[in-house]
Design an enzyme around this catalytic site. Structure first.
Site, PDB file in Angstrom:
ATOM      1  N   ASP A 224     -31.597 -28.329 -15.578  1.00 33.11           N
ATOM      2  CA  ASP A 224     -30.568 -29.205 -15.020  1.00 33.11           C
ATOM      3  C   ASP A 224     -29.199 -28.616 -15.351  1.00 33.11           C
ATOM      4  O   ASP A 224     -29.036 -27.905 -16.339  1.00 33.11           O
ATOM      5  CB  ASP A 224     -30.683 -30.605 -15.625  1.00 33.11           C
ATOM      6  CG  ASP A 224     -30.085 -31.688 -14.744  1.00 33.11           C
ATOM      7  OD1 ASP A 224     -30.857 -32.510 -14.210  1.00 33.11           O
ATOM      8  OD2 ASP A 224     -28.850 -31.716 -14.559  1.00 33.11           O
TER       9      ASP A 224
ATOM     10  N   ASN B 130     -36.670 -30.300  -7.340  1.00 32.26           N
ATOM     11  CA  ASN B 130     -36.285 -31.703  -7.220  1.00 32.26           C
ATOM     12  C   ASN B 130     -34.782 -31.936  -7.199  1.00 32.26           C
ATOM     13  O   ASN B 130     -34.323 -32.948  -6.665  1.00 32.26           O
ATOM     14  CB  ASN B 130     -36.920 -32.480  -8.388  1.00 32.26           C
ATOM     15  CG  ASN B 130     -36.362 -33.870  -8.521  1.00 32.26           C
ATOM     16  OD1 ASN B 130     -36.624 -34.728  -7.678  1.00 32.26           O
ATOM     17  ND2 ASN B 130     -35.599 -34.111  -9.571  1.00 32.26           N
TER      18      ASN B 130
ATOM     19  N   TYR C 214     -27.153 -34.115   4.628  1.00 33.90           N
ATOM     20  CA  TYR C 214     -28.364 -34.484   3.891  1.00 33.90           C
ATOM     21  C   TYR C 214     -29.580 -34.476   4.815  1.00 33.90           C
ATOM     22  O   TYR C 214     -30.647 -33.970   4.448  1.00 33.90           O
ATOM     23  CB  TYR C 214     -28.165 -35.855   3.264  1.00 33.90           C
ATOM     24  CG  TYR C 214     -29.216 -36.248   2.257  1.00 33.90           C
ATOM     25  CD1 TYR C 214     -29.167 -35.772   0.946  1.00 33.90           C
ATOM     26  CD2 TYR C 214     -30.244 -37.124   2.591  1.00 33.90           C
ATOM     27  CE1 TYR C 214     -30.124 -36.152   0.012  1.00 33.90           C
ATOM     28  CE2 TYR C 214     -31.205 -37.503   1.661  1.00 33.90           C
ATOM     29  CZ  TYR C 214     -31.132 -37.016   0.380  1.00 33.90           C
ATOM     30  OH  TYR C 214     -32.080 -37.392  -0.539  1.00 33.90           O
TER      31      TYR C 214
ATOM     32  N   LYS D  22     -32.779 -31.993   4.158  1.00 31.41           N
ATOM     33  CA  LYS D  22     -34.101 -32.529   3.861  1.00 31.41           C
ATOM     34  C   LYS D  22     -35.104 -32.239   4.981  1.00 31.41           C
ATOM     35  O   LYS D  22     -36.303 -32.054   4.712  1.00 31.41           O
ATOM     36  CB  LYS D  22     -34.010 -34.024   3.574  1.00 31.41           C
ATOM     37  CG  LYS D  22     -33.239 -34.361   2.303  1.00 31.41           C
ATOM     38  CD  LYS D  22     -33.826 -33.658   1.077  1.00 31.41           C
ATOM     39  CE  LYS D  22     -33.165 -34.105  -0.213  1.00 31.41           C
ATOM     40  NZ  LYS D  22     -33.769 -33.478  -1.418  1.00 31.41           N
TER      41      LYS D  22
ATOM     42  N   ILE E 165     -34.666 -45.053  -3.978  1.00 29.03           N
ATOM     43  CA  ILE E 165     -35.112 -45.054  -5.373  1.00 29.03           C
ATOM     44  C   ILE E 165     -34.066 -45.717  -6.265  1.00 29.03           C
ATOM     45  O   ILE E 165     -32.861 -45.501  -6.097  1.00 29.03           O
ATOM     46  CB  ILE E 165     -35.381 -43.618  -5.851  1.00 29.03           C
ATOM     47  CG1 ILE E 165     -36.269 -42.879  -4.840  1.00 29.03           C
ATOM     48  CG2 ILE E 165     -36.022 -43.631  -7.234  1.00 29.03           C
ATOM     49  CD1 ILE E 165     -37.593 -43.561  -4.541  1.00 29.03           C
TER      50      ILE E 165
ATOM     51  N   THR F  74     -32.085 -45.524  -8.786  1.00 31.63           N
ATOM     52  CA  THR F  74     -31.373 -44.632  -9.708  1.00 31.63           C
ATOM     53  C   THR F  74     -29.873 -44.813  -9.511  1.00 31.63           C
ATOM     54  O   THR F  74     -29.434 -45.389  -8.510  1.00 31.63           O
ATOM     55  CB  THR F  74     -31.749 -43.156  -9.463  1.00 31.63           C
ATOM     56  OG1 THR F  74     -31.294 -42.778  -8.151  1.00 31.63           O
ATOM     57  CG2 THR F  74     -33.244 -42.931  -9.574  1.00 31.63           C
TER      58      THR F  74
END
Length: 251
Positions: A37, A90, A156, A160, A189, A191
Protein backbone atom coordinates in the site's frame (compact mmCIF):
# COMPACT_ATOMS: atom_id res chain seq x y z
CA UNK A 1 -7.64 -23.83 8.26
CA UNK A 2 -4.65 -24.60 6.05
CA UNK A 3 -5.98 -24.50 2.48
CA UNK A 4 -3.37 -21.93 1.49
CA UNK A 5 -0.36 -23.24 3.42
CA UNK A 6 2.83 -22.55 1.50
CA UNK A 7 1.22 -19.86 -0.66
CA UNK A 8 2.74 -16.38 -0.78
CA UNK A 9 0.23 -13.74 -1.90
CA UNK A 10 0.58 -10.01 -2.53
CA UNK A 11 -2.39 -7.79 -1.72
CA UNK A 12 -2.31 -4.26 -3.14
CA UNK A 13 -4.35 -1.66 -1.35
CA UNK A 14 -3.93 -3.93 1.62
CA UNK A 15 -3.93 -1.27 4.33
CA UNK A 16 -7.67 -0.75 4.45
CA UNK A 17 -11.11 -1.82 3.27
CA UNK A 18 -11.37 -4.91 1.09
CA UNK A 19 -7.58 -5.26 0.93
CA UNK A 20 -7.20 -5.35 4.71
CA UNK A 21 -9.97 -7.90 5.11
CA UNK A 22 -8.56 -10.05 2.30
CA UNK A 23 -5.10 -9.95 3.85
CA UNK A 24 -6.49 -11.16 7.18
CA UNK A 25 -8.67 -13.88 5.66
CA UNK A 26 -5.99 -15.19 3.31
CA UNK A 27 -3.58 -15.35 6.22
CA UNK A 28 -6.13 -17.19 8.35
CA UNK A 29 -6.17 -19.92 5.70
CA UNK A 30 -2.41 -20.29 5.89
CA UNK A 31 -1.03 -17.91 3.24
CA UNK A 32 1.95 -15.65 3.79
CA UNK A 33 0.90 -12.11 2.88
CA UNK A 34 2.74 -9.08 1.54
CA UNK A 35 0.54 -6.12 2.43
CA UNK A 36 1.31 -3.54 -0.25
CA UNK A 37 0.00 0.00 0.00
CA UNK A 38 1.08 3.61 -0.46
CA UNK A 39 0.06 4.02 3.19
CA UNK A 40 3.04 2.26 4.73
CA UNK A 41 1.95 2.78 8.33
CA UNK A 42 -1.46 1.34 7.54
CA UNK A 43 0.18 -1.66 5.88
CA UNK A 44 2.38 -2.23 8.93
CA UNK A 45 -0.69 -2.14 11.17
CA UNK A 46 -2.33 -4.89 9.11
CA UNK A 47 0.88 -6.93 9.33
CA UNK A 48 0.71 -6.60 13.11
CA UNK A 49 -2.88 -7.86 13.03
CA UNK A 50 -1.84 -10.83 10.92
CA UNK A 51 1.06 -11.66 13.22
CA UNK A 52 -1.25 -11.38 16.25
CA UNK A 53 -3.42 -14.13 14.76
CA UNK A 54 -0.36 -16.31 14.20
CA UNK A 55 0.29 -15.52 10.55
CA UNK A 56 3.33 -14.38 8.58
CA UNK A 57 3.34 -11.12 6.64
CA UNK A 58 5.42 -8.17 5.48
CA UNK A 59 4.52 -4.58 4.65
CA UNK A 60 5.66 -2.91 1.45
CA UNK A 61 5.17 0.71 0.38
CA UNK A 62 4.23 0.97 -3.29
CA UNK A 63 2.79 3.40 -5.81
CA UNK A 64 0.76 0.97 -7.90
CA UNK A 65 0.60 3.39 -10.83
CA UNK A 66 4.36 2.94 -11.29
CA UNK A 67 5.26 -0.26 -13.14
CA UNK A 68 8.84 -0.29 -11.87
CA UNK A 69 7.55 -0.24 -8.29
CA UNK A 70 5.19 -3.14 -8.94
CA UNK A 71 8.07 -5.15 -10.44
CA UNK A 72 10.17 -4.37 -7.37
CA UNK A 73 7.27 -5.46 -5.14
CA UNK A 74 7.04 -8.83 -6.89
CA UNK A 75 10.82 -9.29 -6.78
CA UNK A 76 10.87 -8.41 -3.06
CA UNK A 77 8.15 -10.95 -2.34
CA UNK A 78 9.89 -13.82 -4.13
CA UNK A 79 13.27 -12.99 -2.60
CA UNK A 80 11.98 -12.61 0.97
CA UNK A 81 9.72 -15.65 1.08
CA UNK A 82 11.28 -17.91 -1.54
CA UNK A 83 8.30 -18.07 -3.86
CA UNK A 84 5.38 -16.09 -5.26
CA UNK A 85 1.97 -17.73 -5.57
CA UNK A 86 -0.48 -14.98 -6.39
CA UNK A 87 -1.52 -11.37 -6.36
CA UNK A 88 -4.75 -9.62 -5.49
CA UNK A 89 -4.71 -6.48 -7.66
CA UNK A 90 -7.05 -4.52 -5.45
CA UNK A 91 -5.72 -0.96 -5.07
CA UNK A 92 -7.98 1.67 -6.56
CA UNK A 93 -9.31 5.20 -6.31
CA UNK A 94 -12.38 7.13 -7.42
CA UNK A 95 -12.60 10.70 -8.67
CA UNK A 96 -16.20 11.69 -9.43
CA UNK A 97 -16.66 14.52 -11.93
CA UNK A 98 -19.11 15.29 -14.73
CA UNK A 99 -17.62 14.28 -18.06
CA UNK A 100 -17.23 17.87 -19.33
CA UNK A 101 -15.22 18.68 -16.19
CA UNK A 102 -13.10 15.56 -16.43
CA UNK A 103 -9.83 17.07 -17.62
CA UNK A 104 -7.07 14.77 -18.88
CA UNK A 105 -5.28 14.82 -15.52
CA UNK A 106 -8.40 13.60 -13.72
CA UNK A 107 -8.97 10.93 -16.35
CA UNK A 108 -5.41 9.64 -16.36
CA UNK A 109 -5.09 9.59 -12.57
CA UNK A 110 -7.88 7.02 -12.23
CA UNK A 111 -6.78 5.05 -15.30
CA UNK A 112 -3.22 4.88 -13.98
CA UNK A 113 -4.25 3.58 -10.55
CA UNK A 114 -7.31 1.48 -11.36
CA UNK A 115 -6.37 0.06 -14.76
CA UNK A 116 -2.66 0.28 -15.44
CA UNK A 117 -1.77 -1.04 -11.99
CA UNK A 118 -3.75 -4.19 -12.73
CA UNK A 119 -1.78 -4.69 -15.94
CA UNK A 120 1.49 -4.22 -14.05
CA UNK A 121 0.44 -6.70 -11.37
CA UNK A 122 -0.67 -9.24 -13.94
CA UNK A 123 2.36 -8.81 -16.19
CA UNK A 124 5.12 -8.81 -13.60
CA UNK A 125 3.25 -11.31 -11.44
CA UNK A 126 2.79 -13.79 -14.29
CA UNK A 127 6.40 -13.35 -15.44
CA UNK A 128 7.61 -14.22 -11.95
CA UNK A 129 5.32 -17.24 -11.70
CA UNK A 130 6.58 -18.58 -15.03
CA UNK A 131 10.18 -17.94 -13.95
CA UNK A 132 9.60 -19.88 -10.72
CA UNK A 133 7.48 -22.60 -12.30
CA UNK A 134 4.51 -21.68 -10.11
CA UNK A 135 0.94 -22.35 -11.21
CA UNK A 136 -0.52 -19.39 -9.39
CA UNK A 137 -3.62 -17.26 -9.19
CA UNK A 138 -4.29 -13.62 -10.03
CA UNK A 139 -7.43 -11.91 -8.72
CA UNK A 140 -8.38 -8.42 -9.92
CA UNK A 141 -10.82 -5.96 -8.38
CA UNK A 142 -13.23 -4.75 -11.03
CA UNK A 143 -16.62 -3.22 -10.14
CA UNK A 144 -20.30 -3.20 -10.97
CA UNK A 145 -19.31 -0.02 -12.80
CA UNK A 146 -17.21 -2.11 -15.14
CA UNK A 147 -20.51 -3.34 -16.58
CA UNK A 148 -22.90 -0.38 -16.36
CA UNK A 149 -22.32 3.36 -16.66
CA UNK A 150 -22.69 5.84 -13.82
CA UNK A 151 -22.91 9.62 -13.96
CA UNK A 152 -19.62 11.26 -13.01
CA UNK A 153 -17.62 8.06 -13.39
CA UNK A 154 -16.40 8.05 -16.99
CA UNK A 155 -12.81 7.41 -15.91
CA UNK A 156 -13.78 4.79 -13.33
CA UNK A 157 -16.18 3.06 -15.75
CA UNK A 158 -13.46 2.89 -18.39
CA UNK A 159 -10.86 1.53 -15.97
CA UNK A 160 -13.06 -1.13 -14.43
CA UNK A 161 -14.45 -2.29 -17.79
CA UNK A 162 -10.83 -2.75 -18.86
CA UNK A 163 -10.16 -4.84 -15.73
CA UNK A 164 -13.05 -7.15 -16.65
CA UNK A 165 -11.60 -7.72 -20.10
CA UNK A 166 -8.01 -7.99 -18.87
CA UNK A 167 -9.13 -10.75 -16.53
CA UNK A 168 -10.67 -12.64 -19.47
CA UNK A 169 -7.79 -12.08 -21.86
CA UNK A 170 -5.12 -12.74 -19.23
CA UNK A 171 -6.76 -16.02 -18.28
CA UNK A 172 -6.81 -17.12 -21.91
CA UNK A 173 -3.15 -16.31 -22.52
CA UNK A 174 -1.82 -17.62 -19.22
CA UNK A 175 -3.77 -20.88 -19.10
CA UNK A 176 -0.94 -22.79 -20.80
CA UNK A 177 1.26 -21.88 -17.83
CA UNK A 178 -1.30 -23.07 -15.29
CA UNK A 179 -1.97 -19.53 -14.13
CA UNK A 180 -5.58 -18.69 -13.33
CA UNK A 181 -6.97 -15.13 -13.61
CA UNK A 182 -10.32 -14.05 -12.19
CA UNK A 183 -12.01 -10.80 -11.20
CA UNK A 184 -14.45 -9.67 -8.56
CA UNK A 185 -17.02 -6.92 -9.11
CA UNK A 186 -18.07 -5.42 -5.77
CA UNK A 187 -21.26 -3.45 -5.33
CA UNK A 188 -21.42 -0.57 -2.87
CA UNK A 189 -19.05 -1.42 -0.03
CA UNK A 190 -19.24 0.04 3.46
CA UNK A 191 -15.85 1.77 3.51
CA UNK A 192 -14.79 5.41 4.04
CA UNK A 193 -14.56 5.91 0.25
CA UNK A 194 -18.36 6.38 0.29
CA UNK A 195 -17.98 9.54 2.38
CA UNK A 196 -20.00 10.73 5.36
CA UNK A 197 -23.27 11.71 3.67
CA UNK A 198 -25.74 9.32 5.32
CA UNK A 199 -28.53 10.10 2.85
CA UNK A 200 -26.24 9.27 -0.07
CA UNK A 201 -25.12 6.03 1.58
CA UNK A 202 -28.73 5.08 2.26
CA UNK A 203 -29.54 5.62 -1.42
CA UNK A 204 -26.64 3.40 -2.47
CA UNK A 205 -27.62 0.72 0.03
CA UNK A 206 -31.11 0.61 -1.41
CA UNK A 207 -29.67 -0.43 -4.77
CA UNK A 208 -28.94 -3.85 -3.28
CA UNK A 209 -31.49 -6.61 -2.92
CA UNK A 210 -31.27 -6.56 0.88
CA UNK A 211 -31.17 -2.78 1.08
CA UNK A 212 -27.85 -2.77 2.90
CA UNK A 213 -24.31 -1.73 2.11
CA UNK A 214 -21.98 -4.69 1.63
CA UNK A 215 -19.35 -5.11 4.31
CA UNK A 216 -15.77 -5.42 2.99
CA UNK A 217 -15.26 -8.80 4.62
CA UNK A 218 -17.97 -10.24 2.34
CA UNK A 219 -15.93 -9.32 -0.72
CA UNK A 220 -12.77 -10.56 0.97
CA UNK A 221 -14.43 -13.93 1.59
CA UNK A 222 -15.12 -14.30 -2.13
CA UNK A 223 -11.56 -13.27 -2.98
CA UNK A 224 -10.12 -15.74 -0.48
CA UNK A 225 -12.21 -18.55 -1.95
CA UNK A 226 -10.95 -17.70 -5.45
CA UNK A 227 -7.37 -18.30 -4.31
CA UNK A 228 -8.15 -21.80 -3.06
CA UNK A 229 -8.07 -25.07 -5.02
CA UNK A 230 -11.83 -25.34 -4.50
CA UNK A 231 -12.19 -22.51 -7.04
CA UNK A 232 -9.87 -24.05 -9.62
CA UNK A 233 -12.65 -24.28 -12.22
CA UNK A 234 -13.38 -20.55 -11.98
CA UNK A 235 -11.21 -18.87 -14.58
CA UNK A 236 -11.42 -15.87 -16.87
CA UNK A 237 -14.64 -14.58 -15.37
CA UNK A 238 -15.54 -11.70 -13.06
CA UNK A 239 -17.63 -12.66 -10.07
CA UNK A 240 -20.20 -10.06 -8.95
CA UNK A 241 -20.28 -9.51 -5.20
CA UNK A 242 -23.13 -7.04 -5.47
CA UNK A 243 -26.17 -8.45 -3.65
CA UNK A 244 -28.07 -8.66 -6.92
CA UNK A 245 -27.35 -5.14 -8.17
CA UNK A 246 -26.44 -6.11 -11.72
CA UNK A 247 -29.35 -8.53 -12.03
CA UNK A 248 -32.12 -6.65 -10.30
CA UNK A 249 -31.27 -2.94 -10.14
CA UNK A 250 -34.48 -0.90 -10.18
CA UNK A 251 -33.38 2.61 -9.18
Amino acid sequence: MSELNGKVIVVTGGASGIGREASLQLSAKGATIVVADFNEEGAKKVVSEIEAQGGTAAAYKVDVSNGDEIKALIDFTAEKFGTFSGIFNNAGIGLVKPFLEMDPASYHRVIDVDQHSVYYGMYYGAKKMVELGVKGTIVNTASIYGTIAAVGSFNYNAAKAAVVMMSKSGALELAEHGIRVVGVAPGFINTPILGEDEAAKKFLAEQHMRGELIEPEKVASAVTFLFTDAASAINGTTLPVDDGFLSFKTK
